[in-house]
Design a protein around this motif. Structure first.
Motif, PDB file in Angstrom:
ATOM      1  N   ASN A 107       9.302 -13.070   0.116  1.00 60.77           N
ATOM      2  CA  ASN A 107       8.308 -12.049   0.482  1.00 60.77           C
ATOM      3  C   ASN A 107       8.880 -11.077   1.504  1.00 60.77           C
ATOM      4  O   ASN A 107       9.553 -11.473   2.454  1.00 60.77           O
ATOM      5  N   ARG A 108       8.635  -9.849   1.212  1.00 54.14           N
ATOM      6  CA  ARG A 108       9.012  -8.833   2.191  1.00 54.14           C
ATOM      7  C   ARG A 108       7.962  -7.749   2.184  1.00 54.14           C
ATOM      8  O   ARG A 108       7.227  -7.581   1.206  1.00 54.14           O
ATOM      9  N   GLN A 109       7.936  -7.036   3.225  1.00 56.55           N
ATOM     10  CA  GLN A 109       6.896  -6.015   3.391  1.00 56.55           C
ATOM     11  C   GLN A 109       7.114  -4.884   2.407  1.00 56.55           C
ATOM     12  O   GLN A 109       8.250  -4.458   2.172  1.00 56.55           O
ATOM     13  N   GLY A 110       5.997  -4.430   1.849  1.00 57.02           N
ATOM     14  CA  GLY A 110       6.069  -3.301   0.944  1.00 57.02           C
ATOM     15  C   GLY A 110       6.335  -3.697  -0.483  1.00 57.02           C
ATOM     16  O   GLY A 110       6.319  -2.864  -1.390  1.00 57.02           O
ATOM     17  N   LYS A 111       6.553  -4.957  -0.689  1.00 54.41           N
ATOM     18  CA  LYS A 111       6.776  -5.424  -2.053  1.00 54.41           C
ATOM     19  C   LYS A 111       5.456  -5.361  -2.801  1.00 54.41           C
ATOM     20  O   LYS A 111       4.472  -5.953  -2.350  1.00 54.41           O
TER      21      LYS A 111
END
Ligand code: HEM
Length: 577
Positions: free
Chosen positions: A12-16
């Motif tokens: 998980n990463r931001q903006g995904k």
């Protein structure tokens, strides 16, 4: 800058796009106890979290979150600890950010361990604009360190808490709000938005202090003017940083300082954080999570020109110059031991202040009691003065009550020695009061009662002085009064009784004293020319001291109209010696 989850096997990463429901939370770097819990849960060996390390919301149970009432934003509870991990999973996919990929990156950079390696491979988690050796970062880093040792870090922590609170509101939003966490990188600005688990539990207090959600603020333990707590708080930072220094003896000092912004892992039990990393220090207070790139030429202390995440190779190169950080277990053991010791100092400091407060309270009570004692002493003094005045008044009354008051016969003088001639009558001496009231009778009169006071005294002469003063029993109005002398013929028991009465009668009675009884009868009676009739023609009296020590008197008389008949009978009790 892209925020990635630091958990093993989590991509998980931001903006995904498909992960917009995921929120990211900083490691509680300022809460050593909770940081240890997080690190144990994460189970990453040889890895140290920085303030740019995050865990996504998928690693927390639902009850780890609370919703902000005003906007329904999701907030990580201050006590939350991650518990959901897929540690056995090898790899999530080609685009994932699992540990496999991190290991690859680590190998690619020569096996540099720690968050920097991971950050480099991911390009954002360990973002460190000054890690490439920006000379502007160094003095600021030292300045921050000095500030921490001088106890100046607390206000910075408050500012940071306030700014991160704002950032948290912007980032911890659910998809339903249409404001999923994003990273804005347009026009050369890199906006970092995330929540910090360490700061999440803090909100700015009214006075600028930092209060957690339990209502306890830093100010509760750091009263105004208390340098002790600030000093002890600085010990936390010092303890941790010195541990780093000891564990990395081979690393030159200058590079360490220069790289320090990257190693922004400063557990602080007291909450005296160093504040924003130098890499973000160019942001104004209150917006420490939003970094705006600026050119170095703007000012000597200007931040790096470009805060855009550097290419992996450049970042990796910067890692080569850094020393290998000690293992997280060592960090934890070192930090927790030192923190416990320092926390005990805090406890001592706090209890010491409590004792001081109790001493002050007791001192106030003592002063109050002293005041009351002083007041009581004044009252006693006034009472003593009143007693003296009353004594003087009593003495005066006694002087007045003497049958023949005379300034020449001072009461302070020793009483005159009784003349032996009158000794046979000494039993009559004293002041006597009728008890019970005298009884008056006569054939021509209604029986009546009266009160009478008798004084029989001597002044050393061969005679006794007497006065008989009668009063109405109810009105105390003076009635019959007479006074005179009682004489004894020397060497005999013959007695002469000489009296003058207010009725205008003067008389002489004579008789004998036998023991404690005196019987006398009128020898001669004279009166004024206008004396009231019927005139008395004969009078007899008898005095005696009865078995009870009381003096009795009986008077009989004959008038021009009545034969000898009893007129009075009264018993007196002695009221003075
Ligand atoms: C040795 C002393 C006293 C003598 C010689 C004396 C003599 C008299 C005489 C002659 C009378 C007139 C009686 C009548 O009207 O028939 C009288 C009346 C009276 N006496 Fe005495 N008395 C003596 C002491 C006292 C005392 C100590 C009292 C006490 C208060 C007293 C109270 C009265 C009273 C109330 C009357 C009637 C009203 C009056 O005439 O004023 N007397 N007394």
């Amino acid at each position: 800058m892209v925020i990635c989850c630091a958990a093993v096997n989590c991509s998980n990463r931001q903006g995904k796009g498909e992960k917009r429901a995921v929120s990211f939370h900083r490691f509680p770097l300022k809460d050593s106890k909770r940081l240890i819990q997080w690190l144990k849960a994460v189970q990453r060996d040889n890895w140290t979290p920085t303030k740019y390390s995050f865990l996504c919301s998928e690693h927390f149970t639902k009850d780890s979150f609370s919703k902000r009432l005003e906007d329904q934003h999701r907030l990580l509870k201050p006590t939350a600890v991650p518990s959901i991990f897929h540690l056995t999973e090898k790899k999530r996919g080609a685009g994932g950010h699992g540990r496999t990929r991190r290991k690859d990156a680590s190998k690619a950079t020569g096996g540099v361990r720690g968050h920097s390696s991971a950050a480099t491979s991911r390009g954002a988690t360990g973002w460190s604009p000054s890690s490439s050796g920006n000379p502007m970062a160094k003095p600021e880093s030292r300045r921050l360190k000095r500030a921490a040792l001088q106890g100046e870090a607390a206000p910075r922590a408050a500012q940071e808490a306030a700014s991160q609170e704002q950032a948290q509101q912007a980032l911890e939003r659910t998809p339903g709000d249409g404001l999923a966490t994003t990273v804005a990188g347009s026009q050369g600005k890199a906006e970092v938005s995330a929540t910090d688990a360490g700061d999440e539990s803090t909100t700015p207090s009214i006075e600028g202090g930092v209060a957690d959600k339990s209502g306890i603020s830093m100010d509760d333990f750091t009263p105004p003017g208390s340098g002790a707590c600030k000093f002890i708080g600085s010990l936390h930072s010092y303890s941790f940083s010195s541990k780093h220094t000891r564990e990395r003896p081979s690393v030159p000092r200058e590079p360490i300082d220069r790289k320090r912004p990257k190693k922004d892992v400063e557990p602080s039990c007291s909450g005296s954080s160093l504040g924003p990393d130098k890499g973000l220090a160019q942001s104004p207070p209150g917006s420490s999570l939003t970094a705006t790139p600026q050119k170095p030429s703007q000012s000597p202390s200007a931040p790096p020109a470009d805060v855009t995440p550097k290419p992996a190779t450049e970042a990796v190169q910067s890692q080569h110059s850094d020393a290998s950080p000690m293992s997280i277990n060592e960090v934890i053991l070192s930090a927790s031991g030192a923190c416990k010791l320092i926390d005990s100092l805090h406890s001592y400091c706090f209890s010491s202040r409590q004792n001081k407060s109790q001493v002050c309270c007791l001192r106030e009570q003592v002063e109050k009691k002293n005041g009351e004692l002083k007041s009581l002493r004044q009252r006693v003094s006034r009472s003593d003065s009143q007693v003296r005045k009353l004594q003087e008044k009593l003495d005066e009354l006694r002087r007045v009550s003497v049958p023949y008051p005379s300034g020449l016969l001072s009461p302070s003088r020793e009483p005159p020695k009784m003349n032996p001639v009158v000794e046979p009558l000494s039993w009559m001496l004293g002041t006597w009061l009728s008890d019970p009231p005298g009884a008056g009778t006569y054939p021509t009169l209604q029986p009546f009662q009266y009160l009478e006071e008798v004084h029989i005294s001597h002044v050393g002469q061969p005679m006794l002085n007497f006065s008989f003063n009668s009063f109405h029993p109810d009105t105390r109005k003076p009635m019959h009064r007479e006074c005179g002398f009682i004489r004894l013929k020397p060497d005999t028991n013959k007695v002469a009784f000489v009296s003058a009465q207010n009725t205008g009668v003067v008389e002489v009675e004579e008789g004998e004293v036998n023991g404690q009884e005196l019987c006398i009868a009128s020898h001669s009676i004279a009166r004024i020319s206008f004396a009231k009739e019927p005139h008395v023609e004969q009078i007899t009296r008898k005095f005696r001291l009865n078995s009870e020590g009381k003096l009795e008197q009986t008077v009989s008389m004959a008038t021009t109209t009545q034969p000898m008949t009893q007129h009075l009978h009264v018993t007196y009790k002695k009221v003075t010696p």
